[in-house]
Design a protein around this motif. Structure first.
Motif, mmCIF file in Angstrom:
data_model
loop_
_atom_site.group_PDB
_atom_site.id
_atom_site.type_symbol
_atom_site.label_atom_id
_atom_site.label_comp_id
_atom_site.label_asym_id
_atom_site.label_seq_id
_atom_site.Cartn_x
_atom_site.Cartn_y
_atom_site.Cartn_z
ATOM 1 N N ILE A 59 -21.362 52.081 51.775
ATOM 2 C CA ILE A 59 -20.122 52.761 51.686
ATOM 3 C C ILE A 59 -20.404 53.973 51.051
ATOM 4 O O ILE A 59 -20.563 54.185 49.738
ATOM 5 C CB ILE A 59 -18.845 51.944 51.372
ATOM 6 N N VAL A 65 -22.690 45.009 49.797
ATOM 7 C CA VAL A 65 -22.358 46.163 50.012
ATOM 8 C C VAL A 65 -22.696 47.199 48.902
ATOM 9 O O VAL A 65 -22.725 46.992 47.565
ATOM 10 C CB VAL A 65 -20.908 46.268 50.208
ATOM 11 N N SER A 125 -24.789 46.798 53.554
ATOM 12 C CA SER A 125 -24.086 47.740 54.073
ATOM 13 C C SER A 125 -23.687 48.850 53.037
ATOM 14 O O SER A 125 -22.983 48.608 52.073
ATOM 15 C CB SER A 125 -22.669 47.064 54.453
ATOM 16 N N VAL A 183 -21.843 50.816 47.295
ATOM 17 C CA VAL A 183 -20.934 52.066 47.265
ATOM 18 C C VAL A 183 -21.765 53.214 46.486
ATOM 19 O O VAL A 183 -22.193 53.101 45.273
ATOM 20 C CB VAL A 183 -19.711 51.703 46.478
ATOM 21 N N THR A 215 -28.740 56.072 51.591
ATOM 22 C CA THR A 215 -27.855 55.353 53.020
ATOM 23 C C THR A 215 -29.063 54.914 53.860
ATOM 24 O O THR A 215 -28.807 53.460 54.229
ATOM 25 C CB THR A 215 -27.128 56.348 53.658
ATOM 26 N N CYS A 239 -21.969 50.428 58.237
ATOM 27 C CA CYS A 239 -21.923 51.669 57.400
ATOM 28 C C CYS A 239 -20.808 52.508 57.532
ATOM 29 O O CYS A 239 -20.385 52.614 58.517
ATOM 30 C CB CYS A 239 -23.324 52.339 57.904
ATOM 31 N N ALA A 240 -20.287 52.842 56.474
ATOM 32 C CA ALA A 240 -19.216 53.774 56.274
ATOM 33 C C ALA A 240 -19.188 54.954 55.411
ATOM 34 O O ALA A 240 -19.697 54.881 54.429
ATOM 35 C CB ALA A 240 -18.022 52.931 55.686
ATOM 36 N N ILE A 250 -15.804 46.280 55.628
ATOM 37 C CA ILE A 250 -17.194 46.937 56.317
ATOM 38 C C ILE A 250 -17.973 45.616 56.994
ATOM 39 O O ILE A 250 -18.725 46.055 57.821
ATOM 40 C CB ILE A 250 -17.951 47.809 55.004
ATOM 41 N N ALA A 296 -12.360 49.587 51.954
ATOM 42 C CA ALA A 296 -13.944 49.757 52.599
ATOM 43 C C ALA A 296 -14.642 48.617 52.286
ATOM 44 O O ALA A 296 -15.447 48.079 53.220
ATOM 45 C CB ALA A 296 -14.484 50.966 52.383
ATOM 46 N N ILE A 297 -14.737 48.123 51.060
ATOM 47 C CA ILE A 297 -15.531 47.059 50.473
ATOM 48 C C ILE A 297 -15.325 45.913 51.610
ATOM 49 O O ILE A 297 -16.081 44.878 52.025
ATOM 50 C CB ILE A 297 -15.909 46.664 49.195
#
Length: 282
Positions: A112, A87, A110, A89, A101, A137-138, A267, A263-264
């Protein structure tokens, strides 16, 4: 980079030396189910330095890198075919967040995104790209649980009020206006479709912009930038004989960290783009 672990979530932090980045690095280092695998920052002066020593945090063997693309490639290869995907961030800058992104998604990592400033068309492009790549993807305008609750309350109250104005206040180092959080709040209010703030008189401005920015729905947004502020938002609603005010104040960036960690952790369950923390906590 550290030894691969199947039990923890590999986390890369982009913008690691920034104020938000530092908090994220600290939270990841202290989370038993997360593993810091990369710290990325454009500050060339600190390239190659140990992130823990640099920020005076819990000991780790992670060194700062200026090379986002190279780091994404390396981590992607190291964690290929693992049970848990890495992930990223991102707390960087509006000018770079779109490409950051896209790059993360392209490498199967992924992202965030806490950086605001993405346009609706950019978010749409990323949504299409993430769906095609089947990568979660957030995009999270605000990681505060309290702010999510404010937005939920505002969206419910919009049914009962035709006159609504929003005020967002941030420190004077914030590059974009209005804030992504405030835009998200407006969008949630507008889910109850009607025209807001229909004028009773013909308004004039002797000072251009004094009434703030106006969205197509009629919602007014006012942005304030001052040293001493962190992140604050007020939603004011009025009807004959009363006003209803909802306010949220962030006084420490630590308030965002439970949302970041949520979120981590969540996701990996998605294979497309998620917009807003409420999609992950409700």
């Amino acid at each position: 980079m550290t030894e691969i672990s199947k039990k923890t979530i590999p986390v890369l932090v982009s913008g690691a030396l920034g104020k938000m980045g530092r908090e994220v690095v600290n939270s990841v280092l202290n989370a038993s189910d997360c593993e810091l695998v990369a710290a990325i920052d454009i500050n060339k002066k600190n390239n190659g330095e140990n992130i823990s020593q640099l920020l005076n945090l819990k000991s780790s063997e992670i060194f700062v890198s200026n090379d986002l693309e190279g780091t994404l490639c390396s981590i992607s290869q190291n964690y290929r075919n693992q049970e848990i995907n890495p992930v990223l961030v991102d707390f960087t800058h509006p000018d770079s967040v779109f490409e950051n992104t896209r790059s993360a998604i392209a490498y199967g990592i992924s992202p965030i995104i806490g950086t605001t400033g993405l346009s609706p068309s950019q978010i749409n492009d990323l949504s299409i790209f993430a769906q095609k790549a089947e990568v979660g993807c957030a995009i999270i305008p605000n990681f505060s649980v309290g702010m999510v609750l404010l937005q939920q309350a505002a969206s419910v109250a919009a049914k009962f009020y035709d006159n609504i104005e929003l005020i967002e206040m941030h420190h004077n180092q914030k590059a974009d206006s209005p804030s992504g959080t405030c835009i998200k709040t407006a969008e949630m209010i507008e889910e109850y479709p009607k025209q807001y703030n229909e004028g009773l008189v013909k308004e004039t401005e002797s000072l251009k912009g004094v009434r703030g920015g106006v969205r197509d729905s009629g919602l007014n947004i006012h942005s304030i930038r001052l040293p001493g502020l962190l992140a604050h938002q007020v939603v004011m609603m009025g009807s004959p004989g009363e006003t209803y005010t909802i306010r949220h104040d962030t006084i420490d960036r630590k308030a965002y960290m439970p949302g970041v960690l949520q979120a981590i952790r969540k996701i990996g369950k998605f294979n497309s783009l998620i917009y807003g923390l409420e999609k992950l906590i409700f």
